[in-house]
Structures are given as C-alpha cells and as structure tokens.
Design a protein around this motif. Structure first.
Motif, PDB file in Angstrom:
ATOM      1  N   HIS A 147      -2.875   0.340   7.881  1.00 22.84           N
ATOM      2  CA  HIS A 147      -1.736  -0.548   7.607  1.00 22.84           C
ATOM      3  C   HIS A 147      -0.480  -0.040   8.309  1.00 22.84           C
ATOM      4  CE1 HIS A 147       0.749  -3.428   5.499  1.00 22.84           C
ATOM      5  NE2 HIS A 147       1.579  -2.442   5.181  1.00 22.84           N
ATOM      6  N   LYS A 148      -0.298   1.268   8.370  1.00 22.69           N
ATOM      7  CA  LYS A 148       0.864   1.827   9.056  1.00 22.69           C
ATOM      8  C   LYS A 148       0.843   1.459  10.544  1.00 22.69           C
ATOM      9  CE  LYS A 148       3.173   6.201  10.151  1.00 22.69           C
ATOM     10  NZ  LYS A 148       3.076   7.684  10.084  1.00 22.69           N
ATOM     11  N   TYR A 150      -0.485  -1.156  11.837  1.00 24.02           N
ATOM     12  CA  TYR A 150      -0.126  -2.581  11.924  1.00 24.02           C
ATOM     13  C   TYR A 150       1.385  -2.757  11.776  1.00 24.02           C
ATOM     14  CZ  TYR A 150       0.928  -7.179  10.031  1.00 24.02           C
ATOM     15  OH  TYR A 150       1.516  -8.392   9.776  1.00 24.02           O
ATOM     16  N   ARG A 151       1.972  -2.067  10.802  1.00 25.76           N
ATOM     17  CA  ARG A 151       3.409  -2.188  10.558  1.00 25.76           C
ATOM     18  C   ARG A 151       4.211  -1.728  11.774  1.00 25.76           C
ATOM     19  NH1 ARG A 151       3.624   0.848   6.260  1.00 25.76           N
ATOM     20  NH2 ARG A 151       4.520   2.648   7.299  1.00 25.76           N
ATOM     21  N   GLU A 152       3.694  -0.743  12.489  1.00 23.35           N
ATOM     22  CA  GLU A 152       4.370  -0.226  13.682  1.00 23.35           C
ATOM     23  C   GLU A 152       4.104  -1.075  14.918  1.00 23.35           C
ATOM     24  OE1 GLU A 152       2.827   3.713  13.825  1.00 23.35           O
ATOM     25  OE2 GLU A 152       4.318   4.530  12.400  1.00 23.35           O
ATOM     26  N   GLU A 210       3.620  -3.582   0.472  1.00 26.31           N
ATOM     27  CA  GLU A 210       3.088  -2.313   0.958  1.00 26.31           C
ATOM     28  C   GLU A 210       1.956  -1.827   0.047  1.00 26.31           C
ATOM     29  OE1 GLU A 210       3.889  -0.356   3.733  1.00 26.31           O
ATOM     30  OE2 GLU A 210       4.826  -2.240   4.325  1.00 26.31           O
TER      31      GLU A 210
END
Length: 285
Positions: A147-148, A150-152, A210
């Motif tokens: 997920h991190k 993707y967020r970045e 989140e």
C-alpha cells in the motif's frame, strides 16, 4: 519573562493565564470538534492514559487529515467515547485498534500495525506459535509495504489490489493454521480476525483510508510526552487547557500555519471582545 520584559510573574499567574487562554480557545475547540464529527473524511480514533490529581484518566483522540481533537475523561468506556464521538456511526469510516468500544462502526478498518506487533510477540515464542507468528507478521508487513508503494505512486491501483489479493489469501491460510495448531490465545485471536476478516481490508475499498492507525498514534505522542514531563494535571481547568491548547496547536500544525501568530490573534480578540478568528473559514473552524 523577567529577563526579557522586566515583569515579575508568580506561579499562580501562570495558571490564571492558562485559564484565560483556555476560555479564549473554547469556540475554536468546539468548531474543530464539529468539523471532525461532521466531515466525510476518514477518521482515526485512539486513547492513552493520563493522570489528574493522582487518579488515572484517559485522553481520547479523534483525528483526520485536516484536524485533531483531544478530550480527557475519567473513564475508558463506551460512555466516555460517546462524549467525543457525537455523530451517526453508520456514516463514518474509521481506523482504530481492536478495542471493543470502536465496534460501533460499520466501515471499520483494524490497524494492521497493531496486529504486526501482536504477531511479532508470538514469533518470539517457542513451538508452533513461533512459525505461525512469523508468517502472519511477514504477510501483514508486505500488505503495508504494498500500500505504501501505491501511495507513493510507484505502482498502480490495479497492481496494488492484485498483490494484496494474493496476500489476503495467504493471510487467511495462516490464520486457519493459527486456529488449528496455535496455542489457546493464538487460536482465539486467529478466530476473531477470521470472523472480522473484512475489517483487515476495508482500506482497499475506501479512498483515502489507511491500513494503520499511525496518524492517531503520532497525534497522541504529544500528550504522552507531556504526561511524562508533568505527571498530568491537577484540576478541571487544567484538563480543559490541555484539551484546547493541544487541539488547536495540532490542527495548526496539520495545516502548516503559525501557532504563535494565531494564538496571539485569538488572545487579542478575546480581550477586545471581537469575533474569534478561524483557522480555516472555508472548512468552518
């Protein structure tokens, strides 16, 4: 104060000034509370211990992308939480730990960071719990890392969901292994998580949500440090000051606004009996 301005100030004066500052900040505190409860933003909730007059109290926190609010109460209970949370839980998307008072939410994400810590403790044991705990901890870490990325912006939403779908199946198998071969407490935890399995993946369906409650934990850190340095408060007005000043300061920080300038503006307005300024008129607080 004496060195800078040549003013003698007694210790009691500090408390009196805090009381006036608290009174001046109250309208802003109430507006922030209303905004967080009424906004459609994903909300993070958490609580931590506090001391007032030597008795155990609790700081309750509601936090979102734009603001944070703190409330100190004598109890850690549903009744105490509902003094802070004053809206319809069916319309709220929330990220929390697995404390029972938060079970009122339908759109509810369990904090995966809490679970990673829980499974790490099992991984430090001997016997079947060790290997099962390692597998569960590793899988959840990979979920958060995916997920991190993707967020970045390093992977697409489609790719994130594909990878997490694979990890989701692996985690389910590891939890079933925990029920079949784990100790009694690992069995119980694995069963609970399988019963609430959707609450581990709500972040994949709600935009802006989140998988961890790190936002709330960071916001509580200020009060944890304050408690360790001062041993808490000694009066009701002390509690109100802590609630209000921390709420306003943390919200200003969230929005990268000057804390000192805003507090000065509030105090000047308070003594001149003019309308309390807004942190953000567009957002209503």
């Amino acid at each position: 104060i004496k060195e800078l301005y040549g003013v003698d100030m007694g210790v009691g004066s500090v408390s009196n000034i805090e009381e006036r500052v608290s009174e001046a900040l109250d309208p802003i505190y109430q507006r922030i509370h209303g905004f967080i409860m009424e906004s459609k933003l994903c909300k993070h909730f958490d609580e931590t211990g506090w001391r007032d007059r030597g008795r155990r109290h609790y700081v309750w926190l509601a936090s979102c992308e734009q603001a944070a609010i703190y409330m100190i109460d004598r109890h850690r209970s549903s009744e105490a939480f509902l003094k802070l949370f004053t809206t319809n839980p069916d319309s709220v998307s929330a990220v929390t730990d697995r404390y029972a008072v938060y079970s009122i939410f339908k759109t509810h994400q369990y904090c995966l960071a809490h679970l990673i810590r829980d499974f790490h403790s099992y991984a430090e044991r001997e016997g079947p719990d060790k290997e099962i705990g390692k597998a569960l901890e590793s899988t959840l870490k990979k979920v958060c890392h995916t997920h991190k990325r993707y967020r970045e912006g390093k992977i697409t939403l489609t790719e994130r969901n594909r990878r997490i779908g694979h990890l989701k199946r692996k985690l389910e198998c590891h939890l079933e292994d925990g029920m079949a071969n784990g100790s009694d407490d690992l069995f119980k935890l694995s069963q609970t998580l399988l019963d609430d399995f959707d609450k581990l993946w709500m972040f994949t369906t709600i935009p802006g949500m989140e998988p961890t409650n790190n936002l709330a934990e960071r916001d509580l850190r200020k009060l944890v440090i304050w408690r360790r340095k001062s041993y808490g408060t000694r009066s009701d007005r002390g509690k109100r000051f802590v609630e209000r000043i921390t709420t306003v300061v943390q919200t200003l920080k969230r929005r990268s606004q000057s804390i000192l300038s805003f507090i000065q503006e509030v105090i000047i307005g308070f003594y001149n009996k003019v309308t309390t300024p807004f942190i953000s008129e567009a957002l209503g607080f």
